[in-house]
Scaffold this motif. Structure first.
Motif, PDB file in Angstrom:
ATOM      1  N   HIS A  59      -1.214  66.886  36.519  1.00 29.41           N
ATOM      2  CA  HIS A  59      -0.664  66.068  34.894  1.00 29.41           C
ATOM      3  C   HIS A  59      -0.258  66.711  34.058  1.00 29.41           C
ATOM      4  O   HIS A  59       0.105  67.793  34.438  1.00 29.41           O
ATOM      5  N   SER A  60       0.667  66.263  33.040  1.00 32.67           N
ATOM      6  CA  SER A  60       0.991  66.973  32.055  1.00 32.67           C
ATOM      7  C   SER A  60      -0.065  67.840  31.437  1.00 32.67           C
ATOM      8  O   SER A  60      -0.652  68.035  31.705  1.00 32.67           O
ATOM      9  N   ALA A  61       0.778  68.688  30.209  1.00 34.14           N
ATOM     10  CA  ALA A  61       0.181  70.076  30.200  1.00 34.14           C
ATOM     11  C   ALA A  61      -0.795  70.134  28.882  1.00 34.14           C
ATOM     12  O   ALA A  61      -2.183  70.083  28.832  1.00 34.14           O
ATOM     13  N   ASP A  62      -0.525  68.588  28.453  1.00 28.95           N
ATOM     14  CA  ASP A  62      -1.617  67.860  27.490  1.00 28.95           C
ATOM     15  C   ASP A  62      -2.366  67.031  27.456  1.00 28.95           C
ATOM     16  O   ASP A  62      -3.144  65.725  27.481  1.00 28.95           O
ATOM     17  N   ARG A  63      -2.290  66.703  29.291  1.00 28.67           N
ATOM     18  CA  ARG A  63      -3.104  65.175  30.075  1.00 28.67           C
ATOM     19  C   ARG A  63      -3.323  63.883  29.636  1.00 28.67           C
ATOM     20  O   ARG A  63      -3.804  63.590  29.844  1.00 28.67           O
ATOM     21  N   THR A  64      -1.834  63.573  28.823  1.00 33.64           N
ATOM     22  CA  THR A  64      -1.533  62.642  28.907  1.00 33.64           C
ATOM     23  C   THR A  64      -0.507  61.813  29.627  1.00 33.64           C
ATOM     24  O   THR A  64      -0.608  60.066  29.671  1.00 33.64           O
ATOM     25  N   GLU A  65      -0.525  62.438  30.717  1.00 35.07           N
ATOM     26  CA  GLU A  65       0.549  61.799  32.112  1.00 35.07           C
ATOM     27  C   GLU A  65      -0.215  62.153  33.763  1.00 35.07           C
ATOM     28  O   GLU A  65      -0.419  63.535  33.388  1.00 35.07           O
ATOM     29  N   GLU A  90      -1.403  57.652  30.148  1.00 31.61           N
ATOM     30  CA  GLU A  90      -2.951  56.869  29.604  1.00 31.61           C
ATOM     31  C   GLU A  90      -2.225  56.440  28.488  1.00 31.61           C
ATOM     32  O   GLU A  90      -1.574  55.869  27.877  1.00 31.61           O
TER      33      GLU A  90
END
Length: 206
Positions: A59-65, A90
């Motif tokens: 996942h991306s660092a900001d968890r949007t992907e 997301e």
């Protein structure tokens, strides 16, 4: 989870990427001709170790992907021959896919088979639309996208045309090529996002 195409005498599977794949994949990705349309150059083992340390987070660092990164392996020995990847944003935006098969294994339909297995995995995750970005002169990758039911759009990103399609169960609707060797490059090529690209965020800078 491992996904396998059982339709051919020589089984082809997808398995999750590991950091310790770096040495083997440096060999798979070593031919400079892989980067003719996508740019870049063959990565070193150290390059891949750094890239895979990020990608294996999932996942991306900001968890949007959410990131899917799988090694394409061939035969009973599970020989690495390439990779596929998908980035799932997301909020229901289309998932972006990419596929790369090493030059020694091209011309045998492996890229199309691996890409179809990736799409089947996305269907199981309830992804309903996929996109890929393909250089306008990259006929081999365009043929693979067509096999997946994708169509070109008018959107151009960094000189690459966006292809897209809605996907839905049953995943078997994806067209798998037969296993007979084909003219070099018809089914096997790197496409979608550039190998290790940061569009949409999975690796080394462009």
């Amino acid at each position: 989870m491992r996904h396998r195409d059982e339709t051919c005498a020589e089984p082809l599977s997808l398995r999750a990427l590991r950091v310790d794949d770096s040495a083997a994949m440096a060999v798979v990705l070593a031919d400079a001709s892989l980067y003719r349309f996508t740019g870049g150059e063959p990565p070193s083992v150290a390059d891949l170790e750094r890239r895979y340390a990020v990608q294996t987070r999932g996942h991306s660092a900001d968890r949007t992907e959410t990131w899917i990164n799988s090694i394409v392996v061939l035969g009973a020995r599970q020989e690495p021959i390439g990779y596929v990847q998908a980035t799932i944003p997301e909020g229901g935006a289309p998932a972006e896919i990419a596929w790369v098969i090493g030059v020694p294994w091209q011309g045998r339909g492996y890229a199309a088979r691996a890409a179809a297995l990736l799409v089947e995995a996305l269907v199981r995750r309830r992804v309903d639309r996929i996109i890929a970005h393909i250089h306008p002169e990259h006929a081999a990758s365009q043929r693979i996208a067509t096999r997946l039911g994708m169509l070109p759009t008018s959107t151009v990103v960094d000189g690459e045309i966006r292809w897209e399609v809605a996907i839905a169960a049953p995943a078997t609707a994806v067209s798998l090529p037969d296993c007979a060797p084909t003219a070099s490059g018809i089914f096997d090529a790197d496409a979608g996002t550039r190998p290790g690209s940061t569009r949409p965020g999975q690796g080394a800078p462009r």
